[in-house]
Design an enzyme around this catalytic site. Structure first.
Site, PDB file in Angstrom:
ATOM      1  N   TYR A  86       0.831  -1.207   0.000  1.00 51.99           N
ATOM      2  CA  TYR A  86       0.000   0.000   0.000  1.00 51.99           C
ATOM      3  C   TYR A  86       0.861   1.250   0.000  1.00 51.99           C
ATOM      4  O   TYR A  86       0.513   2.262  -0.618  1.00 51.99           O
ATOM      5  CB  TYR A  86      -0.919   0.004   1.227  1.00 51.99           C
ATOM      6  CG  TYR A  86      -1.843   1.202   1.285  1.00 51.99           C
ATOM      7  CD1 TYR A  86      -3.116   1.140   0.724  1.00 51.99           C
ATOM      8  CD2 TYR A  86      -1.436   2.392   1.879  1.00 51.99           C
ATOM      9  CE1 TYR A  86      -3.971   2.241   0.760  1.00 51.99           C
ATOM     10  CE2 TYR A  86      -2.275   3.501   1.913  1.00 51.99           C
ATOM     11  CZ  TYR A  86      -3.534   3.413   1.353  1.00 51.99           C
ATOM     12  OH  TYR A  86      -4.367   4.509   1.384  1.00 51.99           O
ATOM     13  N   GLU A 175       9.916  -7.769   4.097  1.00 59.31           N
ATOM     14  CA  GLU A 175      10.112  -8.010   5.529  1.00 59.31           C
ATOM     15  C   GLU A 175       9.776  -9.425   5.955  1.00 59.31           C
ATOM     16  O   GLU A 175      10.201  -9.876   7.031  1.00 59.31           O
ATOM     17  CB  GLU A 175       9.286  -7.014   6.354  1.00 59.31           C
ATOM     18  CG  GLU A 175       7.779  -7.193   6.292  1.00 59.31           C
ATOM     19  CD  GLU A 175       7.115  -6.461   5.130  1.00 59.31           C
ATOM     20  OE1 GLU A 175       5.906  -6.195   5.213  1.00 59.31           O
ATOM     21  OE2 GLU A 175       7.806  -6.164   4.138  1.00 59.31           O
TER      22      GLU A 175
END
Length: 517
Positions: A86, A175
């Site tokens: 996003y 991540e």
């Protein structure tokens, strides 16, 4: 000693389930970072003096009105910015690119190919990369000045870069461990692009914390409620190194702890680590207060309120105490801060020492408030706390009071302690303890017919619970081997007189909770 806060990254959170994971990965690289909500004031963002900013993922869609947006100032501050999922989409739309709802949502494993070279991928080998996707929108045209650096069939724009302005975006999540070489991508951003040094280590954190404690406390005395859990244990060890015998710990043995836990706490802290610990044996007081009470919430309040009474009484016997130490950790701070914005649901309220009364008039010191749980554990090991304490599974504040369903009685607690100890010891001896996030036994106040030898018995039931989780917000029941569960069941029934049946809980969270009460 290096300044562990000198080089820092700021993460602006748009509500991704992975936001804290981004922070943990950056800290694992040796660089300090913090998380602010996406709508943090620009003045606060500037005052943080970040050397780079990461825009997290989130569940919203930039294709609708009133969607969360990063402040335009963030993109023109002249420091590197990395948008993830996003974060890339809102960066693209705000800077003139085009984002649309994808024909096909993409969740899970995917493969992207590199389209052109970029500083962000300078340490990445190969021409393709296995990644983890989680998106319903996609960028179809990057803003002017950006080049496409990665793509796949579902997301033709899977990575963008403006190397000159040091603005970057990734549709996938570097991540998560599922993304091959994801940590190297983050390291390239943090170390090469943002030029951050790796000073955030357990050893440096300890030295900095001790210095901060000494400056803050000066010659005063500090009081700590020691539970034996990892957070309060690490606080105790840190304070002991910083101020020595000016630390006093109060350990309230509620009689609702695990088998021999009270003695273990005293052995480790009072004898092994040299911490001054006052032990209060209050088991009978708790049993008397809980007598006949079966409602879980009322049991919690009784246990919490009694703890306050006992702690306050013991604290009143001490002189020159001006500080109260608490084991608040960084996730507590993050969730509480997010709740105040009104943009996130409050999952739970965070309080330590059951919310001690303000009339104690003590100043608060929280040595762990910048640390994630894994960092607390690393600090604990470095301080010499035994691994068995540092990596012990979570234990609820009310103790066995909420693992005994219904009314609490001493005989129930004694049965449960022994059954729980067998379960935990077998997990450890079979190298399964560290593979589950939390495991425990629950006492059920119902009786079941059993056959012991040639006779019939009518005894109680124990339920075993083991879960796997990353954040404890969701959890999957642990698929422990049948042979192992059978062995544990036999041991409990044969060795704990009063138990005739053992069950295993196969409920996920949600819909169930991890604890039964």
């Amino acid at each position: 000693m290096p300044d562990i806060h000198a080089d820092r990254i700021l993460i602006l959170d748009f509500g991704s389930q992975y936001t804290q994971l981004i922070a943990r990965r950056i800290r694992e690289l040796g660089t300090y970072c913090e998380i602010y909500p996406w709508d943090a004031a620009v003045e606060k963002i500037i005052a943080f003096h970040a050397k780079g900013i990461v825009l997290s993922g989130g569940a919203e869609s930039v294709t609708v009105d009133n969607t969360p947006k990063v402040s335009a100032s963030v993109l023109t501050m002249g420091i590197p910015v990395l948008g993830i999922c996003y974060g890339m989409q809102t960066m693209s739309k705000q800077m003139g690119g085009q984002v649309e709802i994808a024909d096909k949502r993409e969740f899970g494993y995917a493969q992207v190919k590199f389209e052109t070279s970029s500083e962000l991928f300078s340490d990445i080998a190969g021409h393709t990369l296995d990644v983890w996707m989680s998106h319903g929108d996609r960028v179809v045209r990057p803003p002017t000045g950006f080049k496409i650096i990665a793509s796949n069939e579902s997301a033709p724009v899977a990575g963008i870069a403006d190397d000159q302005r040091k603005l970057f975006g990734l549709q996938f999540h570097p991540e998560v461990t599922h993304t091959e070489q994801g940590k190297r991508i983050l390291q390239c951003f943090v170390s090469k692009i943002c030029n951050c040094s790796a000073t955030w280590t357990a050893v440096n954190v300890i030295h900095a914390s001790i210095e901060q404690i000494r400056r803050q406390v000066a010659s005063d005395h500090v009081l700590l409620a020691l539970s034996g859990g990892v957070d309060s244990s690490v606080v105790a060890a840190l304070l002991q190194q910083a101020i020595g015998d000016r630390l006093t710990c109060i350990f309230v043995d509620t009689g609702l702890l695990r088998l021999n836990e009270g003695d273990q706490v005293m052995e480790i802290f009072a004898r092994h680590l040299g911490v001054r610990v006052i032990r209060v044996n209050a088991g009978q007081r708790y049993l008397d207060a809980l007598q006949g009470e079966s409602d879980p919430e009322r049991k919690r309040k009784i246990i919490g309120n009694l703890f306050i009474d006992i702690f306050e009484r013991e604290a009143g016997k001490l002189e020159n105490v001006k500080w109260l130490a608490q084991g608040t950790i960084y996730p507590d701070i993050i969730e509480s801060a997010a709740a105040t914005t009104g943009k996130a649901k409050l999952i739970k309220s965070h309080h330590n020492v059951a919310g001690l009364p303000s009339k104690m008039q003590l100043q608060l010191i929280e040595p762990l408030k910048e640390l994630f749980k894994d960092e607390v554990r690393n600090v604990g090991l470095e301080l010499g706390i035994p691994r068995a304490i540092v990596f012990r599974h979570p234990f609820p504040g009310p103790g066995l009071g909420v693992r005994i369903l219904g009314a609490v009685e001493k005989k129930y607690a004694d049965l449960l302690r022994r059954a729980d100890d067998i379960f935990i010891m077998e997990l450890k001896s079979n190298d399964l303890y560290d593979s589950v996030s939390q495991a425990f036994a629950v006492f059920m106040p119902v009786k079941s017919v059993g056959i012991m030898g040639d006779g019939r018995e009518y005894d109680y039931v124990i339920a075993l619970r083991a879960v796997e989780t990353v954040d404890f917000m969701t959890a999957r029941w642990a698929r422990l081997p049948y042979e192992f569960l059978s062995h544990v069941s036999r041991r409990i029934i044969n060795e704990v007189a009063g138990i005739s049946r053992v069950t295993y809980d196969i409920s996920d969270k949600p819909p169930a909770t991890i604890e039964w009460e």
